[in-house]
Design a protein around this motif. Structure first.
Motif, PDB file in Angstrom:
ATOM      1  N   VAL A 243       0.996  -1.142   0.051  1.00 14.96           N
ATOM      2  CA  VAL A 243      -0.053  -0.045  -0.086  1.00 14.96           C
ATOM      3  C   VAL A 243       0.880   1.263   0.125  1.00 14.96           C
ATOM      4  O   VAL A 243       1.222   1.708   1.198  1.00 14.96           O
ATOM      5  CB  VAL A 243      -0.697   0.164   1.429  1.00 14.96           C
ATOM      6  CG1 VAL A 243      -1.865   1.166   1.011  1.00 14.96           C
ATOM      7  CG2 VAL A 243      -1.566  -1.433   1.311  1.00 14.96           C
ATOM      8  N   PRO A 244       1.259   1.865  -1.122  1.00 18.37           N
ATOM      9  CA  PRO A 244       2.330   2.933  -1.112  1.00 18.37           C
ATOM     10  C   PRO A 244       1.604   3.989  -0.887  1.00 18.37           C
ATOM     11  O   PRO A 244       0.451   4.350  -0.680  1.00 18.37           O
ATOM     12  CB  PRO A 244       2.644   2.902  -2.676  1.00 18.37           C
ATOM     13  CG  PRO A 244       1.564   2.255  -3.499  1.00 18.37           C
ATOM     14  CD  PRO A 244       0.869   1.213  -2.691  1.00 18.37           C
ATOM     15  N   ALA A 245       2.378   5.016  -0.311  1.00 22.98           N
ATOM     16  CA  ALA A 245       1.875   6.522   0.001  1.00 22.98           C
ATOM     17  C   ALA A 245       1.217   7.098  -1.106  1.00 22.98           C
ATOM     18  O   ALA A 245       0.259   8.013  -1.172  1.00 22.98           O
ATOM     19  CB  ALA A 245       2.959   7.074   0.706  1.00 22.98           C
ATOM     20  N   LYS A 246       1.759   6.864  -2.485  1.00 27.56           N
ATOM     21  CA  LYS A 246       1.401   7.484  -3.285  1.00 27.56           C
ATOM     22  C   LYS A 246       1.148   6.415  -4.769  1.00 27.56           C
ATOM     23  O   LYS A 246       1.874   5.632  -4.848  1.00 27.56           O
ATOM     24  CB  LYS A 246       2.064   8.388  -4.039  1.00 27.56           C
ATOM     25  CG  LYS A 246       2.499   9.676  -3.153  1.00 27.56           C
ATOM     26  CD  LYS A 246       3.384  10.952  -3.699  1.00 27.56           C
ATOM     27  CE  LYS A 246       3.497  12.274  -2.973  1.00 27.56           C
ATOM     28  NZ  LYS A 246       4.381  13.117  -3.415  1.00 27.56           N
ATOM     29  N   GLY A 247      -0.055   6.642  -5.182  1.00 29.22           N
ATOM     30  CA  GLY A 247      -0.198   5.650  -6.401  1.00 29.22           C
ATOM     31  C   GLY A 247      -0.821   4.336  -6.050  1.00 29.22           C
ATOM     32  O   GLY A 247      -0.997   4.111  -4.869  1.00 29.22           O
ATOM     33  N   VAL A 248      -0.684   3.252  -6.845  1.00 34.95           N
ATOM     34  CA  VAL A 248      -0.963   1.859  -6.426  1.00 34.95           C
ATOM     35  C   VAL A 248       0.125   0.982  -6.477  1.00 34.95           C
ATOM     36  O   VAL A 248       0.007  -0.357  -6.299  1.00 34.95           O
ATOM     37  CB  VAL A 248      -2.537   1.553  -7.397  1.00 34.95           C
ATOM     38  CG1 VAL A 248      -3.564   2.623  -7.029  1.00 34.95           C
ATOM     39  CG2 VAL A 248      -2.077   1.531  -8.627  1.00 34.95           C
ATOM     40  N   ARG A 249       0.904   1.132  -7.453  1.00 41.00           N
ATOM     41  CA  ARG A 249       1.874   0.355  -7.335  1.00 41.00           C
ATOM     42  C   ARG A 249       2.832  -0.159  -6.355  1.00 41.00           C
ATOM     43  O   ARG A 249       3.538   0.840  -5.764  1.00 41.00           O
ATOM     44  CB  ARG A 249       3.083   0.768  -8.561  1.00 41.00           C
ATOM     45  CG  ARG A 249       4.006  -0.275  -9.116  1.00 41.00           C
ATOM     46  CD  ARG A 249       4.759   0.359 -10.288  1.00 41.00           C
ATOM     47  NE  ARG A 249       4.242   0.611 -11.365  1.00 41.00           N
ATOM     48  CZ  ARG A 249       3.603  -0.421 -12.342  1.00 41.00           C
ATOM     49  NH1 ARG A 249       3.902  -1.767 -12.276  1.00 41.00           N
ATOM     50  NH2 ARG A 249       3.047  -0.047 -13.506  1.00 41.00           N
ATOM     51  N   PRO A 250       2.918  -1.604  -5.797  1.00 43.20           N
ATOM     52  CA  PRO A 250       3.716  -1.777  -4.627  1.00 43.20           C
ATOM     53  C   PRO A 250       5.092  -1.368  -4.794  1.00 43.20           C
ATOM     54  O   PRO A 250       5.786  -1.108  -5.930  1.00 43.20           O
ATOM     55  CB  PRO A 250       3.327  -3.285  -4.364  1.00 43.20           C
ATOM     56  CG  PRO A 250       2.263  -3.568  -5.216  1.00 43.20           C
ATOM     57  CD  PRO A 250       2.247  -2.474  -6.589  1.00 43.20           C
ATOM     58  N   THR A 251       5.769  -1.107  -3.828  1.00 40.89           N
ATOM     59  CA  THR A 251       7.345  -0.619  -3.798  1.00 40.89           C
ATOM     60  C   THR A 251       8.151  -1.458  -3.249  1.00 40.89           C
ATOM     61  O   THR A 251       7.963  -2.236  -2.163  1.00 40.89           O
ATOM     62  CB  THR A 251       7.355   0.962  -2.998  1.00 40.89           C
ATOM     63  OG1 THR A 251       6.405   1.617  -3.361  1.00 40.89           O
ATOM     64  CG2 THR A 251       8.718   1.241  -3.127  1.00 40.89           C
ATOM     65  N   LEU A 252       9.357  -1.891  -3.833  1.00 38.15           N
ATOM     66  CA  LEU A 252      10.234  -2.833  -3.343  1.00 38.15           C
ATOM     67  C   LEU A 252      11.296  -2.278  -2.489  1.00 38.15           C
ATOM     68  O   LEU A 252      11.709  -1.231  -2.847  1.00 38.15           O
ATOM     69  CB  LEU A 252      10.851  -3.656  -4.559  1.00 38.15           C
ATOM     70  CG  LEU A 252      12.079  -4.416  -4.372  1.00 38.15           C
ATOM     71  CD1 LEU A 252      11.452  -5.608  -3.557  1.00 38.15           C
ATOM     72  CD2 LEU A 252      13.038  -4.956  -5.437  1.00 38.15           C
ATOM     73  N   TYR A 253      11.617  -2.869  -1.351  1.00 42.57           N
ATOM     74  CA  TYR A 253      12.479  -2.361  -0.686  1.00 42.57           C
ATOM     75  C   TYR A 253      13.632  -3.339  -0.014  1.00 42.57           C
ATOM     76  O   TYR A 253      13.263  -4.612  -0.121  1.00 42.57           O
ATOM     77  CB  TYR A 253      12.076  -2.022   1.054  1.00 42.57           C
ATOM     78  CG  TYR A 253      11.210  -0.719   0.845  1.00 42.57           C
ATOM     79  CD1 TYR A 253      11.701   0.420   1.821  1.00 42.57           C
ATOM     80  CD2 TYR A 253       9.940  -0.775   0.405  1.00 42.57           C
ATOM     81  CE1 TYR A 253      10.966   1.568   1.744  1.00 42.57           C
ATOM     82  CE2 TYR A 253       9.240   0.456   0.384  1.00 42.57           C
ATOM     83  CZ  TYR A 253       9.905   1.563   1.144  1.00 42.57           C
ATOM     84  OH  TYR A 253       9.130   2.611   0.992  1.00 42.57           O
ATOM     85  N   SER A 254      14.999  -3.243  -0.291  1.00 48.09           N
ATOM     86  CA  SER A 254      15.891  -4.372  -0.175  1.00 48.09           C
ATOM     87  C   SER A 254      17.064  -3.878   0.816  1.00 48.09           C
ATOM     88  O   SER A 254      17.070  -3.034   1.048  1.00 48.09           O
ATOM     89  CB  SER A 254      16.568  -4.622  -1.606  1.00 48.09           C
ATOM     90  OG  SER A 254      15.580  -5.054  -2.520  1.00 48.09           O
ATOM     91  N   TYR A 255      17.634  -4.929   1.333  1.00 54.82           N
ATOM     92  CA  TYR A 255      18.640  -4.735   2.408  1.00 54.82           C
ATOM     93  C   TYR A 255      19.239  -6.058   2.778  1.00 54.82           C
ATOM     94  O   TYR A 255      18.963  -7.082   2.701  1.00 54.82           O
ATOM     95  CB  TYR A 255      18.222  -4.262   3.734  1.00 54.82           C
ATOM     96  CG  TYR A 255      16.789  -5.038   4.472  1.00 54.82           C
ATOM     97  CD1 TYR A 255      17.146  -5.623   5.583  1.00 54.82           C
ATOM     98  CD2 TYR A 255      15.656  -5.248   3.647  1.00 54.82           C
ATOM     99  CE1 TYR A 255      16.075  -6.391   6.054  1.00 54.82           C
ATOM    100  CE2 TYR A 255      14.774  -5.917   4.396  1.00 54.82           C
ATOM    101  CZ  TYR A 255      14.961  -6.701   5.566  1.00 54.82           C
ATOM    102  OH  TYR A 255      13.891  -7.456   6.137  1.00 54.82           O
ATOM    103  N   VAL A 256      20.689  -5.821   2.994  1.00 58.43           N
ATOM    104  CA  VAL A 256      21.432  -6.881   3.567  1.00 58.43           C
ATOM    105  C   VAL A 256      20.957  -7.345   4.937  1.00 58.43           C
ATOM    106  O   VAL A 256      20.827  -6.586   5.845  1.00 58.43           O
ATOM    107  CB  VAL A 256      23.156  -6.559   3.529  1.00 58.43           C
ATOM    108  CG1 VAL A 256      23.680  -7.485   4.241  1.00 58.43           C
ATOM    109  CG2 VAL A 256      23.575  -6.172   2.187  1.00 58.43           C
ATOM    110  N   TYR A 257      20.825  -8.747   5.196  1.00 59.42           N
ATOM    111  CA  TYR A 257      20.377  -9.058   6.272  1.00 59.42           C
ATOM    112  C   TYR A 257      21.176 -10.492   6.900  1.00 59.42           C
ATOM    113  O   TYR A 257      20.950 -11.402   6.006  1.00 59.42           O
ATOM    114  CB  TYR A 257      19.000  -9.522   6.166  1.00 59.42           C
ATOM    115  CG  TYR A 257      18.301 -10.025   7.668  1.00 59.42           C
ATOM    116  CD1 TYR A 257      17.767  -8.998   8.464  1.00 59.42           C
ATOM    117  CD2 TYR A 257      18.232 -11.152   7.971  1.00 59.42           C
ATOM    118  CE1 TYR A 257      17.052  -9.358   9.615  1.00 59.42           C
ATOM    119  CE2 TYR A 257      17.612 -11.545   9.257  1.00 59.42           C
ATOM    120  CZ  TYR A 257      17.154 -10.561   9.989  1.00 59.42           C
ATOM    121  OH  TYR A 257      16.347 -10.807  11.248  1.00 59.42           O
ATOM    122  N   PRO A 258      22.187 -10.639   7.473  1.00 63.82           N
ATOM    123  CA  PRO A 258      23.044 -11.711   7.722  1.00 63.82           C
ATOM    124  C   PRO A 258      21.903 -12.654   8.575  1.00 63.82           C
ATOM    125  O   PRO A 258      21.319 -12.301   9.639  1.00 63.82           O
ATOM    126  CB  PRO A 258      24.209 -11.118   8.607  1.00 63.82           C
ATOM    127  CG  PRO A 258      24.134  -9.803   8.283  1.00 63.82           C
ATOM    128  CD  PRO A 258      22.854  -9.492   7.930  1.00 63.82           C
TER     129      PRO A 258
END
Length: 783
Positions: free
Chosen positions: A267-282
């Motif tokens: 549920v993005p703040a603007k628009g309808v397209r979902p947003t991808l978040y990525s991060y390093v996670y050991p």
């Protein structure tokens, strides 16, 4: 929101069930009970007064004032002079109200003065305050109030201010002399003159995912995905300046082979397209984790020296390697710990040569707990106070930093040091908190002590039977000591730090309005662990309208993470679990074998054994309470928890279905191979062996009995939602029934009124065998 209600792969026959509850018990779980549960959450904290003293120190003295907010709405200002041992009103409230009313041409009363804070002039003859946007000065002899431009200083004004650079990027670090700013650009480290704005490049070997940065980047929005996996993430730079501003220590982070996690914000703040978040996670047991290499930069000569110390494993994305410089800028120290935490070293580096040596090395057959490793530097004598559990208890040791040798053990005995508060280098005293030394008391209760650095003259400074929180006066001669228990209202005293002698009592909390509301004191209790010898502790909560003739199911609030303990020790008008009790349950919290802040042997029960969770101790504790109180029904027991407690709650249904019947599991790390490396390897060891698999809820999913509700936020960066979804996959494959809610855009913990209500509903439905009030809105009834 994804909601799976009674997820089932077969059609169950409709059964006509006879209620297990007695006629009286059917009144539990009603709309009125729900309203009362909301009321205790929102209103109980408003019914207690004078629970703490916030001192405002006057000038450079130990004198202070504080404000009491009383039950009638009146504000009371108190002045304390420790040297004289007196406590009195800071001024005549009635006289000031009359004088201010006359001067301001407004109607003010002593009951509700129009200011929250005051200040004293240097001579102590006037007070300063601000009312209705106007600054005032009041003569304490004549009570004449006049307008002024002087501003009352607050306690915040006394605290050292952090350097702020107007308009400067957050990723810059300014040198102590203010002449340089260090920053990162294109994966490398730069410095900039604050006068000429000229830039100099200090490193030139930085590259993507092997750059100069302070820590692993947390979840960031990724507009472009590179090769479908990695994305460039800007990380804040590391830089710890030497006191003389000539050198800088920074880390180069190697995460080229590290594993990544990805989250999709639906549920993005603007628009309808979902947003991808990525991060390093050991991940726990994962062989390739990021490492931090220390580099020493000489700013004047523009040299870069890589330290001759092994790189430090970085086992969480918020982890920051810390450096401490000596005041003379000749050396700095940092800590190294091995994967699996069986070894921790304190290194010292020569700032001229970059050569590194070991000052202190700590080893353990299980783990060296970093959360029980305290360190205090004594710069004048070049000594170090270091804590260790090497003799079976957490104690303090004194080291000579010149020779890197142990001088002496400072504290000893069958009790636990919990933290270092203050060191008086001139008097050779250390002040610290500890638990378990005072006989006949809950060993988790912290008291404050003073001891000589040679281990002599141990002195108890806070004798009250409770959990203590202290503040030292500016000179260190006095301590403000507030202590309480879950079954005792707070008391605040002023004591001497030299011997603990009482100077004067400052306040006793006023909890009478809370008691008048029908509130019942939580009951702390102790019983024996499964071994029949070791004392364990918990607390029992009852509903306000407790009727001993009824039968009350039990709901346990569980969290067995070994890094600490969960049973509350100090007073609160509202403790977690009280709201659930108001629905018609008794609720309990227990710390079994394996939790923190006790002996090393006690703690070791959880080593490579998180699946045990002390559950046998918890069951024994609940049965102990049922033997004491016949209204406790141990045939209907549920539990809930979040994070490690989410694992515990589900695990209890899988391993002890004969006792636990209902569980609500939130944000659970159901398989330790899917959790953060630092936390998992500390307790489960490294490398990951068969016990990781054996203790996984995924492995045990086929054993599920009872009713299970799973909650998880789909943006949880602490415990990835895949942890729950992989558990769900195993439950489906095992043809098990369960309930699940995935909270959109929610992070770790899945908080909020809706999810609180769903937890309440689950226990009412499955332990009280009642339909909960339909669509109950917590926010509607919160005042």
């Amino acid at each position: 929101m994804i909601k799976i209600s009674r997820f089932s792969h077969k059609i169950l026959p409709v059964l006509v069930l006879l209620s297990l509850a007695s006629p009286i018990a059917r009144a539990q779980g009603t709309l009125e009970d729900y309203k009362r549960a909301v009321h205790v959450r929102s209103e109980n904290p408003k019914l207690v007064f004078k629970t703490q003293v916030r001192p405002n120190w006057i000038a450079e003295t130990d004198r202070f004032w504080y404000r009491n907010d009383l039950r009638d709405g009146k504000k009371q200002f108190i002045l304390v002079d420790p040297d004289k041992g007196n406590r009195r009103r800071a001024f005549n409230h009635k006289k000031l109200a009359r004088a201010l009313s006359e001067a301001a041409e407004e109607d003010y009363s002593a009951k509700n003065l129009p200011f929250e804070t005051i200040g004293f002039t240097k001579d102590g003859r006037h007070i300063l305050f601000e009312a209705a946007g106007t600054k005032w000065k009041c003569d304490l002899k004549t009570y004449e109030c006049t307008k002024t431009e002087e501003k009352p200083k607050t306690e915040q004004d006394r605290r050292p201010s952090r350097r702020r650079r107007s308009g400067a990027p957050r990723s810059t670090v300014r040198s102590p002399d203010g002449k340089w700013e260090a920053f990162r650009k294109d994966y490398n480290l730069y410095v900039r003159s604050t006068e000429t704005k000229e830039e100099f490049q200090l490193s030139n070997d930085g590259e993507q995912f092997y750059d100069y940065a302070s820590s692993l980047p947390g979840p960031r929005e990724i507009p472009v995905i590179q090769k479908g996996i990695h994305a460039q993430i800007k990380a804040s730079m590391t830089g710890t300046w030497s006191p003389d501003s000539k050198k800088l220590v920074a880390c180069r982070i190697d995460q080229r082979k590290s594993g990544w996690f990805h989250l999709v914000k639906p549920v993005p703040a603007k628009g309808v397209r979902p947003t991808l978040y990525s991060y390093v996670y050991p991940l726990g047991g994962e062989p390739n984790v990021p490492h931090a290499e220390f580099h020493l930069f000489d700013v004047e000569n523009k040299t870069n020296t890589k330290l001759d110390a092994e790189p430090i494993p970085m086992l969480y994305f918020s982890e920051i390697p810390r450096v401490r410089w000596r005041k003379d800028s000749k050396t700095f120290t940092f800590r190294y710990r091995e994967r699996g935490y069986k070894l921790i070293r304190l290194y010292e580096t020569d700032a001229e040569t970059g050569k590194t040596r070991t000052l202190i090395e700590e080893r353990s057959e299980t783990c060296v707990d970093p959360l029980m490793t305290y360190i205090q530097y004594l710069d004048d004598s070049n000594e170090i106070i270091w804590s260790s559990e090497r003799d079976g208890w957490c104690h303090l040791y004194l080291y000579d930093a010149n020779s890197a040798t142990l001088k002496n053990q400072i504290t000893k005995g069958p009790w636990v040091v919990r933290g270092i508060l203050r060191v008086d280098e001139k008097a050779r005293h250390v002040f610290f908190t500890a638990g378990g030394r005072e006989k006949g008391r809950d060993p988790y209760l912290r008291h404050v002590y003073r001891i000589n650095l040679d281990g002599t003259d141990l002195t108890l400074l806070t004798p009250g039977n409770g959990e203590h929180s202290v503040k030292f006066s500016p000179s260190g001669k006095y301590i403000l000591d507030t202590y309480s228990r879950v079954d005792m209202a707070p008391v605040t005293e002023l004591r001497r730090s030299s011997d603990g002698r009482l100077v004067c009592e400052l306040e006793r909390a006023d909890v009478q309005p809370l008691l008048d509301s029908g509130w019942k004191w939580p009951e702390p209790f102790g019983t024996k662990a499964r071994d029949g010898k070791t004392d364990i502790y918990g607390v029992l909560f009852r509903p306000t309208n407790l009727d001993p003739s009824k039968k009350y199911p039990v709901v346990e609030n569980i969290y067995t993470g070994p890094h600490s303990f969960v049973v509350p020790k100090s007073f609160k008008a509202f403790h977690r679990s009280q709201d659930v009790a108001e629905l018609g349950f008794v609720t309990v919290i227990v710390d079994g074998l394996g939790t923190g802040k006790r002996s090393k042997a006690f703690h070791n029960y959880s080593y490579k054994n998180l699946g045990d969770g002390g559950l046998e101790d918890h069951i024994a504790a609940i049965k102990h309470l049922a033997g004491k109180y016949p209204y406790i029904d141990t045939t209907r027991v549920g539990l809930y928890g979040g994070s490690a407690g989410g694992y515990d709650a589900a695990h209890a249904l899988l391993t002890h279905p004969e006792f636990y019947k209902v569980a609500v599991s939130s944000s659970g790390n159901h398989d330790h191979r899917m959790d953060k490396a630092w936390w998992v390897e500390l307790w489960m060891g490294y490398p990951a062996e068969e016990h990781y698999v054996e203790q996984s809820n995924i492995t045990l999913a086929h054993k599920l009995e009872g009713n299970l509700l799973l909650l998880h936020g789909d943006m949880d960066s602490n415990v990835h939602p895949a942890s729950t979804l992989q558990f769900v996959d195993a439950l489906i494959k095992a043809n098990k029934d369960f309930d699940m809610i995935i909270a959109p855009n929610a992070g770790h913990g899945v908080g909020g009124s809706y999810f609180t209500r769903k937890r309440w509903d689950y226990f009412v439905k499955h332990l009280l065998d009642k339909e909960p009030p339909k669509g109950f809105n917590i926010d509607k009834y919160r005042k």
